[in-house]
Design a protein around this motif. Structure first.
Motif, PDB file in Angstrom:
ATOM      1  N   ALA A 137      58.431  10.281  66.127  1.00 58.26           N
ATOM      2  CA  ALA A 137      58.993  10.526  64.795  1.00 58.26           C
ATOM      3  C   ALA A 137      58.337  11.761  64.190  1.00 58.26           C
ATOM      4  O   ALA A 137      57.154  12.027  64.391  1.00 58.26           O
ATOM      5  CB  ALA A 137      58.757   9.305  63.901  1.00 58.26           C
ATOM      6  N   GLY A 138      59.115  12.538  63.450  1.00 63.16           N
ATOM      7  CA  GLY A 138      58.594  13.730  62.789  1.00 63.16           C
ATOM      8  C   GLY A 138      59.537  14.911  62.913  1.00 63.16           C
ATOM      9  O   GLY A 138      60.638  14.803  63.455  1.00 63.16           O
TER      10      GLY A 138
ATOM     11  N   PRO B 150      52.317  15.903  65.203  1.00 57.99           N
ATOM     12  CA  PRO B 150      51.059  15.624  65.919  1.00 57.99           C
ATOM     13  C   PRO B 150      51.136  14.409  66.851  1.00 57.99           C
ATOM     14  O   PRO B 150      50.439  14.377  67.869  1.00 57.99           O
ATOM     15  CB  PRO B 150      50.049  15.364  64.794  1.00 57.99           C
ATOM     16  N   ALA B 151      51.984  13.453  66.549  1.00 59.61           N
ATOM     17  CA  ALA B 151      52.083  12.244  67.377  1.00 59.61           C
ATOM     18  C   ALA B 151      52.783  12.497  68.708  1.00 59.61           C
ATOM     19  O   ALA B 151      52.672  11.679  69.630  1.00 59.61           O
ATOM     20  CB  ALA B 151      52.819  11.144  66.610  1.00 59.61           C
TER      21      ALA B 151
END
Length: 157
Positions: free
Chosen positions: A145-146, A92-93
């Protein structure tokens, strides 16, 4: 009269013994058609994308990344291609655009340098198709990040 009957009987017997038996022959013709086909077997369906040091590239070509592989068997006269990635997930970021670029190369009966375009396989053979995926950011955008994932479809038709 007896003589005539006896002579006729001997003549018929002699004729039937001297005639060869007639042989009969026939031909059977076989035809077959093999359609232009190819089969795909996914041998490694889990490629790995890693981030570049500047976080502007997420690719199976980066250090620690790995491609997917498919074995293709073809009769020839088929086209091989990779489709645009589907089932794309991003954390989502990550809100900035990503340009996804699937590519492949072929080794075995055919040799095709890495490309994203469709390729004609004109002759029969068995090959290993190495599939890569890269996502890139432009300007000052970087990957967040993710977890990221996408599916690349290999098509042979």
């Amino acid at each position: 009269m007896k003589y005539c009957i006896l002579t006729t009987g001997l003549a018929i017997a002699a004729c039937s013994m001297s005639q060869p038996v007639l042989a009969a022959t026939g031909n059977v013709t076989f035809n077959g058609t093999v359609a232009a086909i190819c089969t795909l077997v996914v041998t490694n369906g889990s490629g790995t994308m890693t981030a570049s040091p500047g976080l502007q590239s997420l690719s199976s070509h980066n250090a620690g990344g790995s491609p997917g592989t498919v074995t293709i068997t073809t009769t020839g006269n088929v086209a091989l291609s990779v489709g645009a990635p589907t089932a794309i997930t991003v954390p989502p970021a990550d809100i900035t655009p990503i340009t996804w670029s699937p590519t492949y190369s072929v080794a075995g009966a055919h040799t095709i340098a890495e490309t994203g375009a469709s390729s004609n396989l004109s002759t029969p053979g068995v090959d290993t198709v190495t599939v890569h995926l890269a996502g890139t950011k432009t300007g000052s955008d970087i990957f967040a990040a993710g977890s990221y994932s996408a599916t690349v479809t290999v098509t042979c038709q």
